[in-house]
Design a protein around this motif. Structure first.
Motif, PDB file in Angstrom:
ATOM      1  N   GLY A 176      -7.222   4.366  -4.381  1.00  0.00           N
ATOM      2  CA  GLY A 176      -8.316   4.823  -3.525  1.00  0.00           C
ATOM      3  C   GLY A 176      -8.039   6.259  -3.110  1.00  0.00           C
ATOM      4  N   VAL A 177      -9.048   7.110  -3.179  1.00  0.00           N
ATOM      5  CA  VAL A 177      -8.893   8.520  -2.809  1.00  0.00           C
ATOM      6  C   VAL A 177      -9.660   8.760  -1.515  1.00  0.00           C
ATOM      7  CG1 VAL A 177      -9.294  10.912  -3.520  1.00  0.00           C
ATOM      8  CG2 VAL A 177      -8.683   9.190  -5.225  1.00  0.00           C
ATOM      9  N   MET A 178      -8.985   9.324  -0.518  1.00  0.00           N
ATOM     10  CA  MET A 178      -9.616   9.578   0.775  1.00  0.00           C
ATOM     11  C   MET A 178      -9.773  11.061   1.027  1.00  0.00           C
ATOM     12  SD  MET A 178      -7.893   6.910   3.426  1.00  0.00           S
ATOM     13  CE  MET A 178      -9.226   7.033   4.615  1.00  0.00           C
ATOM     14  N   TYR A 179     -10.879  11.408   1.702  1.00  0.00           N
ATOM     15  CA  TYR A 179     -11.071  12.785   2.154  1.00  0.00           C
ATOM     16  C   TYR A 179     -11.583  12.732   3.587  1.00  0.00           C
ATOM     17  CZ  TYR A 179     -12.613  17.596   2.609  1.00  0.00           C
ATOM     18  OH  TYR A 179     -12.773  18.889   3.051  1.00  0.00           O
TER      19      TYR A 179
ATOM     20  N   MET B   3       0.860  -1.174   0.000  1.00  0.00           N
ATOM     21  CA  MET B   3       0.000   0.000   0.000  1.00  0.00           C
ATOM     22  C   MET B   3       0.901   1.231   0.000  1.00  0.00           C
ATOM     23  SD  MET B   3      -2.863   1.187   2.729  1.00  0.00           S
ATOM     24  CE  MET B   3      -3.892  -0.229   2.418  1.00  0.00           C
ATOM     25  N   PHE B   4       0.641   2.127  -0.920  1.00  0.00           N
ATOM     26  CA  PHE B   4       1.439   3.343  -1.053  1.00  0.00           C
ATOM     27  C   PHE B   4       0.522   4.531  -0.783  1.00  0.00           C
ATOM     28  CE2 PHE B   4       3.115   6.780  -3.800  1.00  0.00           C
ATOM     29  CZ  PHE B   4       4.391   6.890  -3.272  1.00  0.00           C
TER      30      PHE B   4
ATOM     31  N   VAL C  80       1.513   8.521  -7.603  1.00  0.00           N
ATOM     32  CA  VAL C  80       0.699   7.327  -7.377  1.00  0.00           C
ATOM     33  C   VAL C  80       0.443   6.594  -8.691  1.00  0.00           C
ATOM     34  CG1 VAL C  80      -1.576   6.519  -6.623  1.00  0.00           C
ATOM     35  CG2 VAL C  80      -0.387   8.292  -5.310  1.00  0.00           C
ATOM     36  N   ARG C  81       0.184   7.335  -9.736  1.00  0.00           N
ATOM     37  CA  ARG C  81      -0.144   6.707 -11.028  1.00  0.00           C
ATOM     38  C   ARG C  81       0.969   5.792 -11.538  1.00  0.00           C
ATOM     39  NH1 ARG C  81      -2.894   9.546 -16.252  1.00  0.00           N
ATOM     40  NH2 ARG C  81      -3.743   7.616 -17.045  1.00  0.00           N
TER      41      ARG C  81
END
Ligand code: SF4
Length: 130
Positions: free
Chosen positions: A21-24, A4-5, A13-14
């Motif tokens: 996964g995008v977190m907010y 996991m990065f 990231v790409r």
């Protein structure tokens, strides 16, 4: 081998991720393959992040539309009701303050663009010029 990065820079990231996964504010808002996230982003937060990725080609820089988020990130200890992103989202409507958007595939998304997005009004926007 799996790993996991975690990073704030989506351009990095790409290069190393198959799934993104995008977190907010401590919650996952969008998940998909690298192609789905970078070429078919549907969540406004992801779209804003992608619009901030540095573009090395000056021509590409001129052609893209930067999304500038207003306001500050709310406290994770006291997040906004409904969608956590609503206080900074330009698409927010009344429903966003009362109903938590589920992380699921929006009905309108078909084919390669179909992936999980936690937005009541998820839609694909044109990918950022790279
Ligand atoms: S649910 Fe509403 S506030 Fe949240 S990201 Fe979607 S449009 Fe914006």
């Amino acid at each position: 081998l799996s790993y996991m990065f975690i990073a704030h820079d989506l351009s990095i990231v790409r290069h190393i991720s198959d799934r993104v996964g995008v977190m907010y504010l401590g919650k996952m808002v969008e998940i998909g393959t690298d192609e789905q996230i970078y070429d078919h982003a549907t969540h406004p937060y992801t779209q804003a992040l992608l619009s901030a990725v540095p573009v090395p080609d000056p021509t590409g820089r001129e052609n893209r539309e930067r999304i500038i988020l207003s306001g500050d990130i709310p406290s994770p200890a006291n997040p906004p009701s409904g969608c956590r992103f609503r206080t900074r989202c330009w698409k927010a409507e009344e429903r966003c303050s009362t109903e938590v958007p589920l992380l699921a595939v929006p009905e309108l998304l078909k084919g390669p663009a179909a992936h999980d997005s936690a937005c009541h009004f998820a839609e694909v926007v044109a990918p950022v010029a790279a």
